[in-house]
Design a protein around this motif. Sequence first.
Motif, mmCIF file in Angstrom:
data_model
loop_
_atom_site.group_PDB
_atom_site.id
_atom_site.type_symbol
_atom_site.label_atom_id
_atom_site.label_comp_id
_atom_site.label_asym_id
_atom_site.label_seq_id
_atom_site.Cartn_x
_atom_site.Cartn_y
_atom_site.Cartn_z
ATOM 1 N N LYS A 88 0.836 -1.214 0.000
ATOM 2 C CA LYS A 88 0.000 0.000 0.000
ATOM 3 C C LYS A 88 0.865 1.258 0.000
ATOM 4 C CE LYS A 88 -3.860 -2.138 2.518
ATOM 5 N NZ LYS A 88 -4.590 -2.160 3.824
ATOM 6 N N ARG A 89 1.925 1.259 0.819
ATOM 7 C CA ARG A 89 2.818 2.421 0.865
ATOM 8 C C ARG A 89 3.479 2.651 -0.486
ATOM 9 N NH1 ARG A 89 4.711 0.054 5.645
ATOM 10 N NH2 ARG A 89 6.705 -0.440 4.636
ATOM 11 N N LEU A 90 3.911 1.560 -1.095
ATOM 12 C CA LEU A 90 4.574 1.658 -2.390
ATOM 13 C C LEU A 90 3.624 2.220 -3.439
ATOM 14 C CD1 LEU A 90 7.434 0.818 -3.461
ATOM 15 C CD2 LEU A 90 6.324 -1.225 -4.381
ATOM 16 N N ALA A 91 2.393 1.713 -3.470
ATOM 17 C CA ALA A 91 1.417 2.183 -4.447
ATOM 18 C C ALA A 91 1.113 3.666 -4.248
ATOM 19 C CB ALA A 91 0.138 1.358 -4.338
ATOM 20 N N ALA A 92 0.980 4.097 -2.986
ATOM 21 C CA ALA A 92 0.699 5.504 -2.707
ATOM 22 C C ALA A 92 1.849 6.394 -3.160
ATOM 23 C CB ALA A 92 0.434 5.692 -1.211
ATOM 24 N N ARG A 93 3.057 5.926 -2.985
ATOM 25 C CA ARG A 93 4.210 6.738 -3.373
ATOM 26 C C ARG A 93 4.332 6.827 -4.891
ATOM 27 N NH1 ARG A 93 10.142 6.740 -0.400
ATOM 28 N NH2 ARG A 93 10.859 8.648 -1.409
ATOM 29 N N PHE A 94 4.049 5.737 -5.584
ATOM 30 C CA PHE A 94 4.036 5.788 -7.053
ATOM 31 C C PHE A 94 2.999 6.795 -7.528
ATOM 32 C CE2 PHE A 94 6.725 2.110 -7.269
ATOM 33 C CZ PHE A 94 7.222 2.091 -8.557
ATOM 34 N N GLU A 95 1.814 6.751 -6.930
ATOM 35 C CA GLU A 95 0.733 7.654 -7.334
ATOM 36 C C GLU A 95 1.112 9.107 -7.087
ATOM 37 O OE1 GLU A 95 -2.697 8.932 -9.000
ATOM 38 O OE2 GLU A 95 -1.898 6.874 -9.005
ATOM 39 N N ALA A 96 1.805 9.354 -5.989
ATOM 40 C CA ALA A 96 2.180 10.724 -5.643
ATOM 41 C C ALA A 96 3.336 11.251 -6.488
ATOM 42 C CB ALA A 96 2.538 10.803 -4.159
ATOM 43 N N GLU A 97 4.324 10.395 -6.764
ATOM 44 C CA GLU A 97 5.558 10.866 -7.391
ATOM 45 C C GLU A 97 5.670 10.571 -8.879
ATOM 46 O OE1 GLU A 97 9.109 10.011 -5.140
ATOM 47 O OE2 GLU A 97 8.028 10.084 -3.236
ATOM 48 N N ARG A 98 5.083 9.460 -9.331
ATOM 49 C CA ARG A 98 5.151 9.099 -10.751
ATOM 50 C C ARG A 98 3.831 8.479 -11.198
ATOM 51 N NH1 ARG A 98 9.892 8.501 -13.706
ATOM 52 N NH2 ARG A 98 8.357 8.335 -15.391
ATOM 53 N N PRO A 99 2.756 9.285 -11.251
ATOM 54 C CA PRO A 99 1.459 8.722 -11.650
ATOM 55 C C PRO A 99 1.423 8.235 -13.097
ATOM 56 C CG PRO A 99 1.332 11.115 -11.474
ATOM 57 C CD PRO A 99 2.649 10.715 -10.904
ATOM 58 N N ASP A 100 2.420 8.620 -13.900
ATOM 59 C CA ASP A 100 2.478 8.154 -15.287
ATOM 60 C C ASP A 100 2.915 6.697 -15.383
ATOM 61 O OD1 ASP A 100 5.080 9.403 -14.383
ATOM 62 O OD2 ASP A 100 5.765 8.387 -16.212
ATOM 63 N N LEU A 101 3.543 6.171 -14.328
ATOM 64 C CA LEU A 101 3.993 4.784 -14.338
ATOM 65 C C LEU A 101 2.858 3.858 -13.926
ATOM 66 C CD1 LEU A 101 7.470 5.160 -12.566
ATOM 67 C CD2 LEU A 101 6.974 5.216 -15.023
ATOM 68 N N GLU A 102 2.907 2.629 -14.380
ATOM 69 C CA GLU A 102 1.895 1.641 -14.012
ATOM 70 C C GLU A 102 2.532 0.596 -13.106
ATOM 71 O OE1 GLU A 102 -1.920 0.411 -13.726
ATOM 72 O OE2 GLU A 102 -1.184 2.178 -14.802
ATOM 73 N N LEU A 103 2.074 0.556 -11.856
ATOM 74 C CA LEU A 103 2.596 -0.411 -10.891
ATOM 75 C C LEU A 103 1.749 -1.670 -10.910
ATOM 76 C CD1 LEU A 103 4.491 -1.151 -8.495
ATOM 77 C CD2 LEU A 103 2.780 -0.073 -6.991
ATOM 78 N N VAL A 104 2.426 -2.810 -10.984
ATOM 79 C CA VAL A 104 1.770 -4.112 -10.878
ATOM 80 C C VAL A 104 2.353 -4.843 -9.680
ATOM 81 C CG1 VAL A 104 1.316 -6.322 -12.015
ATOM 82 C CG2 VAL A 104 1.405 -4.217 -13.368
ATOM 83 N N ASP A 105 1.476 -5.321 -8.843
ATOM 84 C CA ASP A 105 1.824 -6.112 -7.665
ATOM 85 C C ASP A 105 1.842 -7.567 -8.128
ATOM 86 O OD1 ASP A 105 1.727 -7.141 -4.959
ATOM 87 O OD2 ASP A 105 -0.458 -7.175 -5.101
ATOM 88 N N ALA A 106 3.038 -8.198 -8.198
ATOM 89 C CA ALA A 106 3.136 -9.472 -8.922
ATOM 90 C C ALA A 106 4.048 -10.493 -8.262
ATOM 91 C CB ALA A 106 3.604 -9.206 -10.352
ATOM 92 N N PRO A 107 3.784 -10.883 -7.019
ATOM 93 C CA PRO A 107 4.561 -11.987 -6.447
ATOM 94 C C PRO A 107 4.253 -13.287 -7.186
ATOM 95 C CG PRO A 107 2.722 -11.445 -5.021
ATOM 96 C CD PRO A 107 2.746 -10.400 -6.100
#
Length: 291
Positions: free
Chosen positions: A106-125
């Motif tokens: 959750k922290r990682l996703a929030a930081r991506f949204e705040a700092e690099r919303p142009d990137l697409e984060l996938v949670d993929a274990p």
Amino acid sequence: MKHDTKVAVLGLGTMGHAFAANLIKAGFEVWVWNRSPGKDEALVAAGAHRADSPAEAAREVSVLLSMVATADATEQIMFGDQGAVAELPDGAVVAQMGTIGLEATKRLAARFEAERPDLELVDAPVSGSKGPAERAQVLILAGGDRQRAHAIEPVFEAISKGTRWLGPVGAGSRMKLVVNAWLVNVMQGTAETALLAEQLGFSTDTLWSVLDGGPLAAPYMKPKLDKIAASDFSTEMALDWGLKDARLALESGDAARLPGLAKIADIWQEAAAAGLGEQDISAVAEYLSKR
């Protein structure tokens, strides 16, 4: 076949090294980085580009795979000094593939949204260990926007037997904790059953011959019985990492309703303290036999 997609792999442990090797075999242009030196030598010899930092690895790629063991390490390689995120091209897809737990995701996703919303984060274990990873036979447990992350599909195809898209970011980590809680329970049960069989005069081969072909014959059990019989605890999944995942599951679920898993975590903590943490999780049988 040559692929146009350029990929970075950060973290060259057991799983990350296998992912990078399979991507190279599949024709991708691959940049690799690892915190400790030496683990990239075979990959570079096979055609990978060596990066001196996560930032350097990220500069030219459209897909980045992160496969490190802890939340702190993940955040450092993404956002720390010489971190990857600041250097990624617009629109790149980032797959966080380590088992870091729900709160860290959750922290990682929030930081991506705040700092690099142009990137697409996938949670993929992933579900799988060393052997399946080397054979590209792990199963990817993905959380994220599949349509927006479409560029990662051929990358996942090269390193796995398939991908289960389970929902938004975080869904992959939730399912990973469920799967690894099951794995930890099965491993503990396998170890105790093997020890009981020995105490009552039966070999692990005889035990398996009784189970084989029936509903109790979990495929995961047989290679672990073989390791126990041979006292071969070379690492497929380190006991330390199994313990970490059990603790993450207990933190994320209702620990009071998971008393068996809590007890196993305590036993595995004792085994790790006894010096078995870097060995395979099947080494818990060795610990119990000498307890």
